[in-house]
Write a protein that holds these residues in place. Structure first.
Motif, PDB file in Angstrom:
ATOM      1  N   ILE A 129       0.822  -1.200   0.000  1.00 11.07           N
ATOM      2  CA  ILE A 129       0.000   0.000   0.000  1.00 11.07           C
ATOM      3  C   ILE A 129       0.862   1.258   0.000  1.00 11.07           C
ATOM      4  CG2 ILE A 129      -1.890  -1.213   1.135  1.00 11.07           C
ATOM      5  CD1 ILE A 129      -1.123   0.699   3.600  1.00 11.07           C
ATOM      6  N   LEU A 130       0.233   2.362  -0.322  1.00  9.58           N
ATOM      7  CA  LEU A 130       0.914   3.646  -0.374  1.00  9.58           C
ATOM      8  C   LEU A 130       1.401   4.058   1.015  1.00  9.58           C
ATOM      9  CD1 LEU A 130      -1.719   5.383  -2.641  1.00  9.58           C
ATOM     10  CD2 LEU A 130       0.601   4.716  -3.327  1.00  9.58           C
ATOM     11  N   PRO A 131       2.617   4.591   1.097  1.00 10.83           N
ATOM     12  CA  PRO A 131       3.147   5.039   2.389  1.00 10.83           C
ATOM     13  C   PRO A 131       2.223   6.072   3.042  1.00 10.83           C
ATOM     14  CG  PRO A 131       4.872   5.032   0.719  1.00 10.83           C
ATOM     15  CD  PRO A 131       3.576   4.779   0.004  1.00 10.83           C
ATOM     16  N   GLY A 132       2.101   5.949   4.356  1.00 10.79           N
ATOM     17  CA  GLY A 132       1.307   6.904   5.113  1.00 10.79           C
ATOM     18  C   GLY A 132      -0.187   6.649   5.111  1.00 10.79           C
ATOM     19  N   LYS A 133      -0.616   5.556   4.497  1.00  9.87           N
ATOM     20  CA  LYS A 133      -2.047   5.255   4.386  1.00  9.87           C
ATOM     21  C   LYS A 133      -2.464   4.054   5.237  1.00  9.87           C
ATOM     22  CE  LYS A 133      -3.088   8.440   1.376  1.00  9.87           C
ATOM     23  NZ  LYS A 133      -4.068   9.478   1.675  1.00  9.87           N
ATOM     24  N   ASN A 134      -1.605   3.597   6.136  1.00  8.43           N
ATOM     25  CA  ASN A 134      -1.866   2.383   6.903  1.00  8.43           C
ATOM     26  C   ASN A 134      -3.184   2.422   7.668  1.00  8.43           C
ATOM     27  OD1 ASN A 134       1.183   2.802   6.680  1.00  8.43           O
ATOM     28  ND2 ASN A 134       1.006   0.617   7.065  1.00  8.43           N
ATOM     29  N   ALA A 135      -3.385   3.455   8.443  1.00  6.98           N
ATOM     30  CA  ALA A 135      -4.587   3.505   9.284  1.00  6.98           C
ATOM     31  C   ALA A 135      -5.850   3.467   8.436  1.00  6.98           C
ATOM     32  CB  ALA A 135      -4.574   4.751  10.169  1.00  6.98           C
ATOM     33  N   VAL A 193      -8.699   0.144   8.131  1.00  9.04           N
ATOM     34  CA  VAL A 193     -10.153   0.284   8.300  1.00  9.04           C
ATOM     35  C   VAL A 193     -10.861  -0.221   7.046  1.00  9.04           C
ATOM     36  CG1 VAL A 193     -12.036   1.965   8.494  1.00  9.04           C
ATOM     37  CG2 VAL A 193     -10.005   2.173   9.955  1.00  9.04           C
ATOM     38  N   ALA A 194     -10.344   0.154   5.876  1.00  4.23           N
ATOM     39  CA  ALA A 194     -10.974  -0.212   4.603  1.00  4.23           C
ATOM     40  C   ALA A 194     -10.943  -1.714   4.354  1.00  4.23           C
ATOM     41  CB  ALA A 194     -10.288   0.523   3.452  1.00  4.23           C
ATOM     42  N   ILE A 195      -9.826  -2.374   4.631  1.00  7.14           N
ATOM     43  CA  ILE A 195      -9.742  -3.804   4.345  1.00  7.14           C
ATOM     44  C   ILE A 195     -10.664  -4.595   5.275  1.00  7.14           C
ATOM     45  CG2 ILE A 195      -7.717  -4.345   5.776  1.00  7.14           C
ATOM     46  CD1 ILE A 195      -6.828  -6.233   3.466  1.00  7.14           C
ATOM     47  N   GLU A 196     -10.730  -4.207   6.534  1.00  5.91           N
ATOM     48  CA  GLU A 196     -11.622  -4.899   7.447  1.00  5.91           C
ATOM     49  C   GLU A 196     -13.080  -4.716   7.025  1.00  5.91           C
ATOM     50  OE1 GLU A 196     -12.619  -5.492  12.179  1.00  5.91           O
ATOM     51  OE2 GLU A 196     -11.279  -3.856  11.592  1.00  5.91           O
ATOM     52  N   ALA A 197     -13.442  -3.489   6.678  1.00  6.68           N
ATOM     53  CA  ALA A 197     -14.818  -3.226   6.241  1.00  6.68           C
ATOM     54  C   ALA A 197     -15.122  -3.968   4.949  1.00  6.68           C
ATOM     55  CB  ALA A 197     -15.031  -1.727   6.053  1.00  6.68           C
ATOM     56  N   LYS A 218       0.133  -8.025   8.890  1.00  4.03           N
ATOM     57  CA  LYS A 218       0.861  -6.806   8.533  1.00  4.03           C
ATOM     58  C   LYS A 218       2.353  -7.064   8.639  1.00  4.03           C
ATOM     59  CE  LYS A 218       1.283  -1.947   9.781  1.00  4.03           C
ATOM     60  NZ  LYS A 218       0.751  -0.860  10.625  1.00  4.03           N
ATOM     61  N   GLY A 219       3.105  -6.573   7.659  1.00  6.06           N
ATOM     62  CA  GLY A 219       4.551  -6.754   7.668  1.00  6.06           C
ATOM     63  C   GLY A 219       5.224  -6.053   8.829  1.00  6.06           C
ATOM     64  N   ILE A 220       6.256  -6.671   9.353  1.00 10.57           N
ATOM     65  CA  ILE A 220       7.048  -6.059  10.420  1.00 10.57           C
ATOM     66  C   ILE A 220       8.182  -5.251   9.802  1.00 10.57           C
ATOM     67  CG2 ILE A 220       8.574  -6.521  12.386  1.00 10.57           C
ATOM     68  CD1 ILE A 220       6.765  -9.006  12.942  1.00 10.57           C
ATOM     69  N   GLU A 221       8.980  -5.895   8.959  1.00  9.03           N
ATOM     70  CA  GLU A 221      10.080  -5.184   8.309  1.00  9.03           C
ATOM     71  C   GLU A 221       9.562  -4.141   7.318  1.00  9.03           C
ATOM     72  OE1 GLU A 221      11.559  -8.966   9.903  1.00  9.03           O
ATOM     73  OE2 GLU A 221       9.918  -8.529   8.532  1.00  9.03           O
TER      74      GLU A 221
END
Length: 98
Positions: A10-16, A20-24, A43-46
């Motif tokens: 995903i695009l940097p800075g769009k995690n939050a 929400v979007a993937i769960e919904a 979710k990736g750690i590295e």
């Protein structure tokens, strides 16, 4: 049972927003699809912009035909597609040893 694994960057800075979007999207769209059994998201750690979506389907056809060729697939993509940095890589697996 067939396991679909989608590797999502995903695009940097769009995690939050993405989380929400993937769960919904899974709960509101995919979970209602024929043959859907369950899902997990890792979710990736590295690389925290990398996610693995793992969906269990009763059959390969349930995913590739019943869901992917339905209007609901476009609806699902409308939830998560805007966050993709590149197209997802997707493969199917069958259980060998449990």
């Amino acid at each position: 049972m067939v396991l679909e694994i989608a590797d999502l960057s995903i695009l940097p800075g769009k995690n939050a927003e993405f989380e929400v979007a993937i769960e919904a999207g899974v709960k509101e769209v995919i979970s209602k699809a024929k043959g859907f059994i369950g899902f997990k998201v890792q979710k990736g750690i590295e690389n925290p912009n990398r996610y693995l979506l793992m969906i269990e389907w009763e059959t390969l056809e349930n995913h590739m035909v019943d869901f992917r060729e339905s209007p609901e697939f476009a609806q699902w993509r409308s939830y998560v597609g805007p966050y993709f940095e590149k197209p997802p890589a997707m493969e199917h697996f069958e259980l060998l040893i449990s």
